[in-house]
Each structure stands twice: as structure tokens, then as C-alpha cells.
Write a protein that holds these residues in place. Structure first.
Motif, PDB file in Angstrom:
ATOM      1  N   CYS A 248       0.807  -1.223   0.000  1.00  0.00           N
ATOM      2  CA  CYS A 248       0.000   0.000   0.000  1.00  0.00           C
ATOM      3  C   CYS A 248       0.839   1.271   0.000  1.00  0.00           C
ATOM      4  O   CYS A 248       0.312   2.357  -0.277  1.00  0.00           O
ATOM      5  N   THR A 249       2.134   1.164   0.317  1.00  0.00           N
ATOM      6  CA  THR A 249       3.003   2.344   0.332  1.00  0.00           C
ATOM      7  C   THR A 249       3.906   2.402  -0.882  1.00  0.00           C
ATOM      8  O   THR A 249       4.034   3.444  -1.536  1.00  0.00           O
ATOM      9  N   LEU A 265      14.659   6.963  -0.682  1.00  0.00           N
ATOM     10  CA  LEU A 265      14.268   5.710  -0.036  1.00  0.00           C
ATOM     11  C   LEU A 265      14.490   5.842   1.464  1.00  0.00           C
ATOM     12  O   LEU A 265      15.406   6.523   1.915  1.00  0.00           O
ATOM     13  N   ASP A 266      13.647   5.159   2.247  1.00  0.00           N
ATOM     14  CA  ASP A 266      13.706   5.311   3.690  1.00  0.00           C
ATOM     15  C   ASP A 266      13.035   4.098   4.331  1.00  0.00           C
ATOM     16  O   ASP A 266      12.083   3.535   3.769  1.00  0.00           O
ATOM     17  N   PHE A 267      13.515   3.701   5.514  1.00  0.00           N
ATOM     18  CA  PHE A 267      12.932   2.548   6.200  1.00  0.00           C
ATOM     19  C   PHE A 267      11.460   2.771   6.529  1.00  0.00           C
ATOM     20  O   PHE A 267      10.689   1.812   6.673  1.00  0.00           O
ATOM     21  N   ARG A 268      11.039   4.037   6.639  1.00  0.00           N
ATOM     22  CA  ARG A 268       9.648   4.331   6.979  1.00  0.00           C
ATOM     23  C   ARG A 268       8.684   4.013   5.842  1.00  0.00           C
ATOM     24  O   ARG A 268       7.464   3.967   6.052  1.00  0.00           O
ATOM     25  N   SER A 277       6.027  10.842   9.535  1.00  0.00           N
ATOM     26  CA  SER A 277       7.257  11.589   9.794  1.00  0.00           C
ATOM     27  C   SER A 277       8.092  11.726   8.525  1.00  0.00           C
ATOM     28  O   SER A 277       8.780  12.735   8.322  1.00  0.00           O
ATOM     29  N   TYR A 278       8.031  10.721   7.661  1.00  0.00           N
ATOM     30  CA  TYR A 278       8.726  10.806   6.369  1.00  0.00           C
ATOM     31  C   TYR A 278       8.094  11.901   5.507  1.00  0.00           C
ATOM     32  O   TYR A 278       8.803  12.728   4.916  1.00  0.00           O
ATOM     33  N   ILE A 279       6.755  11.912   5.442  1.00  0.00           N
ATOM     34  CA  ILE A 279       6.064  12.933   4.649  1.00  0.00           C
ATOM     35  C   ILE A 279       6.362  14.324   5.200  1.00  0.00           C
ATOM     36  O   ILE A 279       6.551  15.281   4.442  1.00  0.00           O
ATOM     37  N   GLN A 282       9.608  15.644   4.011  1.00  0.00           N
ATOM     38  CA  GLN A 282       9.578  16.038   2.603  1.00  0.00           C
ATOM     39  C   GLN A 282       8.758  17.316   2.383  1.00  0.00           C
ATOM     40  O   GLN A 282       8.545  17.745   1.249  1.00  0.00           O
ATOM     41  N   GLY A 283       8.292  17.920   3.492  1.00  0.00           N
ATOM     42  CA  GLY A 283       7.511  19.149   3.395  1.00  0.00           C
ATOM     43  C   GLY A 283       6.090  18.926   2.913  1.00  0.00           C
ATOM     44  O   GLY A 283       5.461  19.848   2.364  1.00  0.00           O
ATOM     45  N   GLY A 284       5.548  17.730   3.167  1.00  0.00           N
ATOM     46  CA  GLY A 284       4.247  17.399   2.622  1.00  0.00           C
ATOM     47  C   GLY A 284       3.073  17.560   3.567  1.00  0.00           C
ATOM     48  O   GLY A 284       1.923  17.346   3.150  1.00  0.00           O
TER      49      GLY A 284
END
Length: 324
Positions: A248-249, A265-268, A277-279, A282-284
Motif C-alpha cells: 500500500c506504500t 528511499l527510507d525505512f519508513r 514523519s517521512y512525509i 519532505q515538506g508534505g
């Protein structure tokens, strides 16, 4: 060198055993016999490696594994199975300028996991009215793992939620381990929020969070169209779900990489419970709030239960969410 090669063969043999366990079309007595045969042949290759030299043992196991891979690669996904009711249909779409028609939009009325009224609908959307994108994460146990949904909002009050789903066959249960071994086909499903979102906290007891995504108008439009394109492709070319590589991601990330690129790329991306936290990095997410504030305000679990079958469900769950 012998120890290293032995470890490689052992890992490959375990993978092969699991592949046979999940995919052999045999009843359990015969499947167990096949697994014992595979284990015996793998042990034989290891013994030859240690007692007759590296080359002989490696060649024996390579021959075994090549035969296994030939069988494995012959397994192909199909849309022709008897599916569970909630994934019985596949969403598809037709685009004509700004006018979009989605077929098989799911709009079930859920009373329990086993008591529901199925509805599959055809709906129209005007892309010139597309004004918002929300990400929802729904946790059913571990904090690190969540199902991710993306919901699009329109200025005429419509919302449609896209979810990357496994297509469970009748009687199938989900298993993360089985998800590595071609056990499930993949589907991109469009649904009404009172179905796709509400079923998780209201019926399944999941803890669900909604985050407004800060996304330029053109990227919003392209992402919406990308969902339709991917859904249409899955009807023509079925794919297997994979717990790590096609889920789904990762499927959404692939769409975003194609649209705008540059996403690291990231473990999240695997531990999807930490995806917000990843988003954020990225300023999202919505400016002016830290992640803990967005998470607290975006926890819709109780609001969803209170809204239940209200026609204002989408408005109620967004009350107090930053950006709304």
C-alpha cells in the motif's frame, strides 16, 4: 568459504521450503512429503559440499534451486478466482478531459465484519473541482505497521478514497509471511469514505489518523489520474502483492516518483506506521504544526464512530484537522 556457502544454501533452502509450503497445489500429507523431500535434497547438497568439495555441493544445490525457480516463475497472477465480497470487483476509470467516471466504487454498509450490505457504484468526478489530498494511516496492532489510504476531496463535497488492497480468495486469511510468496493478487480499490475509512475504526477496531497533504494542484491531478491508470492496468495485467516490494506504500511511492521524482528511499516506507514523519520531512504536511500536534488533531477514531452513518461523515471526521 565452506561456512559462507553453507549459510547461503541454508537461507535459499528455507526460502524454497516456504515457497513450496505456500504454493504447492497439494493437500497437507502430500505437501508435507514434498517439503521433507526438499529438505532432504538440500541437506544432501550440504553434505556433499563438506565432504566431497565445494564445487560438487554447490552444483548440486544450484541444479535443485534452478528447478525450483523454473516452477516458481511459472506461477502467474490471475483475476479469475472466487474472491471475498469486499474485493469481488475491481475499480476502473475512464477520463474525458476533466470528466472522470469511476466504475465499481465500493460503498458497503458495514454492521460487522461478516454482516454487511454490498454496493458497487459508478460515480463521476470533475477534475477541475479537485481541491484536496489526505493521507490516512490505520493501525491494527503494532505502532510501526499501518495500512495507508489516500483520499481525494472535491469542491462539490465529494470524497473518494483509494486503497491498495490484497485480493483475498474466499476463505483466505492474511499473513505477512504469505505475502512474500505469491499468495495474494493486488487490487487498487476506490471507495466511499463511509466504507473504506469508517470500516477500520468502527468495525475492525483500528486506530486511524488523517493528515492533510500539502500538494500542488497539478501534482494532485496527476496522482489522481495515476491511481486510475494503475487500476486499469491491474485489470489488464494482474500482479501479485508482496509484503515488501508491492504494497500500500511502495505502489504510491512509485507513482509519486514517476510524477515528481526525487523522493529518497527510507525505512519508513516499509514501517508504514512511521510514514507521516517521512512525509513531514519532505515538506508534505500542513505548515505551522509539529508532527505530534498533527497526529493528535488528526486522530479520527472516535469521531468516525460518532459519525457512523451520518451523511456528513467526511466533514465530521475532519473537524479540527489542521489544514481543514
Amino acid at each position: 568459504m565452506q561456512l559462507l556457502l553453507s549459510l547461503i544454501i541454508l537461507c535459499a533452502a528455507v526460502w524454497g521450503g516456504l515457497a513450496l509450503y505456500y504454493q504447492l497445489p497439494l493437500s497437507m500429507p502430500w505437501r508435507a512429503a514434498s517439503l521433507l523431500l526438499w529438505a532432504g535434497l538440500s541437506i544432501f547438497a550440504l553434505l556433499r559440499l563438506w565432504h566431497e568439495g565445494l564445487l560438487q555441493g554447490v552444483l548440486i544445490y544450484l541444479a535443485l534451486h534452478m528447478a525450483l525457480l523454473w516452477w516458481w516463475n511459472s506461477l502467474t497472477p490471475s483475476n479469475q478466482h472466487l474472491w471475498e465480497d469486499n474485493v469481488a470487483q475491481m475499480t476502473s476509470g475512464h477520463v474525458d478531459g476533466n470528466q472522470v467516471t469511476l466504475f465499481n466504487v465500493r460503498n458497503f454498509t458495514w454492521r460487522s465484519e461478516t454482516d454487511y450490505s454490498p454496493h458497487w457504484e459508478t460515480r463521476q468526478y470533475d477534475l477541475s473541482k479537485l481541491q484536496s489530498v489526505d493521507m490516512l494511516t490505520s493501525h491494527w496492532g503494532m505502532e510501526a505497521i499501518a495500512h495507508v489510504l489516500v483520499s481525494f476531496g472535491f469542491s462539490d463535497g465529494q470524497f473518494v478514497t483509494f486503497s491498495v488492497e490484497i485480493r483475498k480468495k474466499k476463505g483466505q486469511q492474511f499473513s505477512e509471511i504469505a505475502g512474500f510468496f505469491k499468495q495474494y493478487e493486488l487490487s487498487i480499490l476506490a471507495a466511499d469514505e463511509r466504507d473504506a475509512v469508517a470500516v477500520r475504526p468502527n468495525i475492525r477496531g483500528e486506530d486511524t489518523f488523517l493528515y492533510r497533504i500539502d500538494m500542488p494542484e497539478e501534482i494532485r491531478r496527476q496522482l489522481f489520474l495515476s491511481y486510475i491508470e494503475q487500476a486499469n492496468q491491474l485489470i489488464e495485467q494482474p500482479r501479485f502483492y508482496n509484503t515488501i516490494t508491492v504494497n500500500c506504500t511502495t505502489l504510491v511511492l512509485a507513482m509519486m516518483q514517476h510524477i515528481s521524482g526525487g523522493l529518497p528511499l527510507d525505512f519508513r516506507l516499509l514501517l508504514t506506521g512511521y510514514l507521516p514523519s517521512y512525509i513531514e520531512e519532505q515538506g508534505g504536511l500542513t505548515d505551522g504544526f509539529d508532527l505530534s500536534q498533527l497526529r493528535t488533531a488528526g486522530r479520527i477514531t472516535e469521531r468516525s464512530k460518532q459519525a457512523a452513518q451520518s451523511p456528513a461523515y467526511s466533514k465530521i471526521i475532519r473537524q479540527g484537522v489542521p489544514g481543514w
